[in-house]
Design a protein around this motif. Sequence first.
Motif, PDB file in Angstrom:
ATOM      1  N   CYS A   1       0.847  -1.188   0.000  1.00 43.19           N
ATOM      2  CA  CYS A   1       0.000   0.000   0.000  1.00 43.19           C
ATOM      3  C   CYS A   1       0.883   1.240   0.000  1.00 43.19           C
ATOM      4  N   ASN A   2       0.270   2.377   0.147  1.00 44.17           N
ATOM      5  CA  ASN A   2       0.990   3.638   0.234  1.00 44.17           C
ATOM      6  C   ASN A   2       0.861   4.168   1.666  1.00 44.17           C
ATOM      7  N   PRO A   3       1.690   3.673   2.584  1.00 39.28           N
ATOM      8  CA  PRO A   3       1.562   4.104   3.973  1.00 39.28           C
ATOM      9  C   PRO A   3       2.150   5.498   4.178  1.00 39.28           C
ATOM     10  N   ARG A   4       1.492   6.288   4.984  1.00 39.53           N
ATOM     11  CA  ARG A   4       1.954   7.648   5.261  1.00 39.53           C
ATOM     12  C   ARG A   4       2.177   7.806   6.757  1.00 39.53           C
ATOM     13  N   VAL A   5       3.326   8.325   7.133  1.00 36.19           N
ATOM     14  CA  VAL A   5       3.617   8.567   8.549  1.00 36.19           C
ATOM     15  C   VAL A   5       2.892   9.840   8.963  1.00 36.19           C
ATOM     16  N   ILE A   6       1.997   9.707   9.929  1.00 38.50           N
ATOM     17  CA  ILE A   6       1.202  10.859  10.352  1.00 38.50           C
ATOM     18  C   ILE A   6       1.658  11.425  11.693  1.00 38.50           C
TER      19      ILE A   6
ATOM     20  N   SER B   1      12.014   8.831  23.984  1.00 38.21           N
ATOM     21  CA  SER B   1      11.532   9.127  25.342  1.00 38.21           C
ATOM     22  C   SER B   1      10.083   9.578  25.405  1.00 38.21           C
ATOM     23  N   ALA B   2       9.435   9.790  24.268  1.00 41.03           N
ATOM     24  CA  ALA B   2       8.067  10.317  24.303  1.00 41.03           C
ATOM     25  C   ALA B   2       7.267   9.845  23.098  1.00 41.03           C
ATOM     26  N   LEU B   3       5.952   9.807  23.261  1.00 42.40           N
ATOM     27  CA  LEU B   3       5.028   9.407  22.212  1.00 42.40           C
ATOM     28  C   LEU B   3       4.317  10.624  21.636  1.00 42.40           C
ATOM     29  N   PRO B   4       3.913  10.570  20.372  1.00 39.83           N
ATOM     30  CA  PRO B   4       3.152  11.670  19.794  1.00 39.83           C
ATOM     31  C   PRO B   4       1.697  11.631  20.269  1.00 39.83           C
ATOM     32  N   GLU B   5       1.251  12.701  20.857  1.00 39.79           N
ATOM     33  CA  GLU B   5      -0.123  12.749  21.359  1.00 39.79           C
ATOM     34  C   GLU B   5      -1.111  12.607  20.206  1.00 39.79           C
ATOM     35  N   PRO B   6      -2.184  11.815  20.398  1.00 42.26           N
ATOM     36  CA  PRO B   6      -3.156  11.625  19.310  1.00 42.26           C
ATOM     37  C   PRO B   6      -3.709  12.924  18.735  1.00 42.26           C
ATOM     38  N   SER B   7      -3.780  13.968  19.548  1.00 38.19           N
ATOM     39  CA  SER B   7      -4.307  15.244  19.046  1.00 38.19           C
ATOM     40  C   SER B   7      -3.400  15.868  17.991  1.00 38.19           C
ATOM     41  N   THR B   8      -2.152  15.397  17.911  1.00 38.49           N
ATOM     42  CA  THR B   8      -1.200  15.946  16.934  1.00 38.49           C
ATOM     43  C   THR B   8      -1.098  15.102  15.671  1.00 38.49           C
ATOM     44  N   TRP B   9      -1.761  13.969  15.625  1.00 40.36           N
ATOM     45  CA  TRP B   9      -1.654  13.100  14.456  1.00 40.36           C
ATOM     46  C   TRP B   9      -2.274  13.787  13.237  1.00 40.36           C
ATOM     47  N   ASP B  10      -1.568  13.782  12.141  1.00 40.60           N
ATOM     48  CA  ASP B  10      -2.040  14.392  10.893  1.00 40.60           C
ATOM     49  C   ASP B  10      -2.858  13.359  10.118  1.00 40.60           C
ATOM     50  N   ARG B  11      -4.058  13.114  10.571  1.00 39.75           N
ATOM     51  CA  ARG B  11      -4.856  12.005  10.064  1.00 39.75           C
ATOM     52  C   ARG B  11      -5.516  12.298   8.720  1.00 39.75           C
ATOM     53  N   SER B  12      -5.661  11.253   7.932  1.00 39.11           N
ATOM     54  CA  SER B  12      -6.258  11.380   6.600  1.00 39.11           C
ATOM     55  C   SER B  12      -7.689  10.846   6.630  1.00 39.11           C
ATOM     56  N   PRO B  13      -8.658  11.646   6.250  1.00 40.92           N
ATOM     57  CA  PRO B  13     -10.039  11.150   6.252  1.00 40.92           C
ATOM     58  C   PRO B  13     -10.296  10.075   5.221  1.00 40.92           C
ATOM     59  N   ASN B  14      -9.451   9.985   4.191  1.00 45.76           N
ATOM     60  CA  ASN B  14      -9.680   8.998   3.138  1.00 45.76           C
ATOM     61  C   ASN B  14      -8.761   7.788   3.234  1.00 45.76           C
ATOM     62  N   ALA B  15      -8.054   7.616   4.359  1.00 46.87           N
ATOM     63  CA  ALA B  15      -7.174   6.458   4.516  1.00 46.87           C
ATOM     64  C   ALA B  15      -8.003   5.196   4.752  1.00 46.87           C
ATOM     65  N   ALA B  16      -7.461   4.066   4.311  1.00 47.82           N
ATOM     66  CA  ALA B  16      -8.151   2.794   4.542  1.00 47.82           C
ATOM     67  C   ALA B  16      -8.190   2.464   6.022  1.00 47.82           C
ATOM     68  N   TYR B  17      -7.143   2.830   6.744  1.00 47.14           N
ATOM     69  CA  TYR B  17      -7.089   2.628   8.191  1.00 47.14           C
ATOM     70  C   TYR B  17      -5.962   3.465   8.781  1.00 47.14           C
ATOM     71  N   CYS B  18      -5.979   3.610  10.093  1.00 50.87           N
ATOM     72  CA  CYS B  18      -4.942   4.326  10.833  1.00 50.87           C
ATOM     73  C   CYS B  18      -4.357   3.366  11.862  1.00 50.87           C
ATOM     74  N   HIS B  19      -3.053   3.084  11.745  1.00 51.19           N
ATOM     75  CA  HIS B  19      -2.399   2.073  12.581  1.00 51.19           C
ATOM     76  C   HIS B  19      -1.497   2.707  13.631  1.00 51.19           C
ATOM     77  N   TYR B  20      -1.557   2.162  14.849  1.00 50.80           N
ATOM     78  CA  TYR B  20      -0.583   2.558  15.867  1.00 50.80           C
ATOM     79  C   TYR B  20      -0.331   1.399  16.810  1.00 50.80           C
ATOM     80  N   THR B  21       0.750   1.498  17.587  1.00 50.22           N
ATOM     81  CA  THR B  21       1.160   0.476  18.547  1.00 50.22           C
ATOM     82  C   THR B  21       0.940   1.024  19.948  1.00 50.22           C
TER      83      THR B  21
END
Length: 357
Positions: A113-118, A124-144
């Motif tokens: 696929c064409n994965p995009r880092v958002i 030492s730190a995680l990116p807060e979900p409020s800062t994720w540059d999310r795509s409304p047309n993505a097939a899914y949004c993956h995180y660990t």
Amino acid sequence: MKVVSFSSAASKLPDDVLAALRDDIGEWRSSGVSALELPFTGKEFADIAASAEHDLRALLDLPESYRVLFLQGGASAQFSLLPMNLLGDKNNCDYVQSGYWSRRAFEAASPYCNPRVIALGSESALPEPSTWDRSPNAAYCHYTTNETVDGLQFQSYPEDVAAPLVADMTADFLTRPIPVERFGLIYASAQKNLGAAGLTIVIVRQELLDRARSGTPAPFDYARQDKSNSRVNTPPTFAVLVAGRMLAWLREHGGLAAAAARNKVKSAKLYAAIDESGGFYSCRASPRHRSSISICFRLPDPALDLTFAEEAQATGLCHLRGHPEVGGLRASLYNAVAEDAVDALVSFMSDFKRRRG
């Protein structure tokens, strides 16, 4: 000498679960055969799988609109199977890169696929979900949810994700309550909190099935596995049995809220030993993102890390070396690791500091 494993690769099992499994291996419920010999096509294994799914649904309060799959292999196999199964008519996917395992997931998805880092994390730190540059047309949004290599954990679950939210929960699956309705798909290897390696549990919203790309092999097709009760091919029968024993154990011990409370107490004791050591022990993870499951720490000199691990092993505190990628030390406090094991580790840390500090 009592031996305790803090391994990240495979968790300790509770003594009563081990005792039950010894009986299962000897003879499965007066059947005349070992649980290791049960055919996956028979009623006995069907009952084992059904009981495991029943307990999993009860623990998660899982809606009927979600399907449960018991699949062969580890969670890393799903890194490639996710785009093969969830793309549908799309080609774009969002990926949060927060550490070693989320990077592995991104890399494995790239051929399909064409994965995009958002969003990007740090050591030492995680990116807060409020800062994720999310795509409304993505097939899914993956995180660990929990990065075991760096000892980082998202302390809350994302909300309002435009695309279906997919989570690798391998390390912290069933260690705390999960708002399943926020997720399109959850997957987790069983060896961390449900016992034996070789099994991955996939929980998927039914509406996301039947999106597999053409040519996806039948054993890797979520929809086909769902229609065949996870028996398109031979499932890891004994690993499913072990998971079933652990799911029953979790229910008997208060469910996920009780598990979260126990894990909070265990990790708090270990972090206190680190923070109150006057710098002899240190933890790179920011307090805001410290994992309650994967506690990573180190000493002032890398040579001391090795000495610590070797001396701890000699006292029965095993498998404390950090991931080879980053070194240091790591204690994995999965559900079956008891509080008294953490107390023993804290006591050893105090003694080691007295002798080596």
